[in-house]
Design a protein around this motif. Structure first.
Motif, short mmCIF file in Angstrom:
data_model
loop_
_atom_site.label_atom_id
_atom_site.label_comp_id
_atom_site.label_asym_id
_atom_site.label_seq_id
_atom_site.Cartn_x
_atom_site.Cartn_y
_atom_site.Cartn_z
N ARG A 1 5.97 -0.86 67.63
CA ARG A 1 4.92 -1.46 68.25
C ARG A 1 3.80 -1.62 67.40
N VAL A 2 2.75 -2.48 67.54
CA VAL A 2 1.96 -3.09 67.01
C VAL A 2 0.48 -2.71 67.52
N VAL A 3 -0.17 -1.94 66.87
CA VAL A 3 -1.44 -1.46 67.41
C VAL A 3 -2.68 -2.02 66.58
N VAL A 4 -3.45 -2.53 67.51
CA VAL A 4 -4.79 -3.35 67.00
C VAL A 4 -6.02 -2.39 67.52
N GLY A 5 -6.58 -1.83 66.50
CA GLY A 5 -7.56 -0.90 66.78
C GLY A 5 -9.07 -1.38 66.50
N GLY A 6 -9.88 -0.73 66.53
CA GLY A 6 -11.45 -1.18 66.30
C GLY A 6 -11.96 -1.76 67.56
N GLY A 7 -12.95 -2.53 67.43
CA GLY A 7 -13.57 -3.14 68.68
C GLY A 7 -12.90 -4.41 69.19
N VAL A 8 -11.45 -4.80 68.68
CA VAL A 8 -10.55 -5.81 68.92
C VAL A 8 -10.21 -5.82 70.55
N PRO A 9 -9.72 -4.68 70.79
CA PRO A 9 -9.38 -4.79 72.15
C PRO A 9 -10.30 -4.71 73.33
N ARG A 10 -11.51 -4.62 72.75
CA ARG A 10 -12.75 -4.48 73.93
C ARG A 10 -13.11 -6.09 73.91
N LEU B 1 5.62 -14.25 64.17
CA LEU B 1 6.84 -13.05 63.90
C LEU B 1 8.16 -13.79 63.87
N MET B 2 9.20 -13.00 63.10
CA MET B 2 10.45 -13.49 63.08
C MET B 2 11.24 -13.34 64.59
N GLY B 3 11.96 -14.22 64.74
CA GLY B 3 12.90 -14.10 65.88
C GLY B 3 12.99 -12.92 66.54
N PRO B 4 13.59 -11.86 65.83
CA PRO B 4 13.97 -10.64 66.46
C PRO B 4 12.68 -9.85 66.84
N LEU B 5 11.65 -10.00 66.37
CA LEU B 5 10.42 -9.36 66.40
C LEU B 5 9.33 -9.81 67.53
N ARG B 6 9.61 -10.94 68.03
CA ARG B 6 8.71 -11.92 68.83
C ARG B 6 8.59 -11.07 70.00
N GLY B 7 9.33 -10.07 70.37
CA GLY B 7 8.82 -9.29 71.75
C GLY B 7 7.71 -8.45 71.48
N LEU B 8 7.42 -8.16 70.35
CA LEU B 8 6.22 -7.31 70.06
C LEU B 8 5.08 -7.79 70.66
N VAL B 9 3.95 -6.96 71.18
CA VAL B 9 2.87 -7.42 71.68
C VAL B 9 2.09 -6.30 71.16
N PRO B 10 0.66 -6.89 70.70
CA PRO B 10 -0.26 -5.97 70.30
C PRO B 10 -0.72 -5.03 71.56
N ARG B 11 -1.09 -3.72 70.95
CA ARG B 11 -1.55 -2.79 72.09
C ARG B 11 -2.76 -2.10 71.60
N ALA B 12 -3.69 -1.75 72.48
CA ALA B 12 -4.76 -0.88 71.97
C ALA B 12 -4.37 0.45 71.61
N PRO B 13 -4.93 1.28 70.92
CA PRO B 13 -4.42 2.53 70.63
C PRO B 13 -4.64 3.50 71.73
#
Length: 66
Positions: A1-10, A27-39
């Motif tokens: 999981r990739v978490v993007v915090g601060g004010g970015v999710p808003r 992202l490398m092929g095997p990681l392309r399914g990762l999506v950024p999420r809010a904390p």
């Protein structure tokens, strides 16, 4: 999981869509399914995480000189 915090999710869907596209492109092929999420704990996530570390990691060795 990739978490993007601060004010970015808003910022909104325009930025969120661009961020997801950038992740998919960079992202490398095997990681392309990762999506950024809010904390999970919102704006306080970093502070709460730091506070939790005080219960899981000692700040010093007991008995050591400070």
């Amino acid at each position: 999981r990739v978490v993007v915090g601060g004010g970015v999710p808003r910022i909104g869907p325009l930025y969120g869509d661009a961020l997801r596209e950038a992740f998919a492109a960079e992202l490398m092929g095997p990681l392309r399914g990762l999506v950024p999420r809010a904390p999970l704990f919102g704006h306080d996530a970093a502070v709460l995480g730091a506070a939790a570390l005080t219960h899981t990691l000692p700040l010093h060795r007991p008995g050591a000189l400070r």
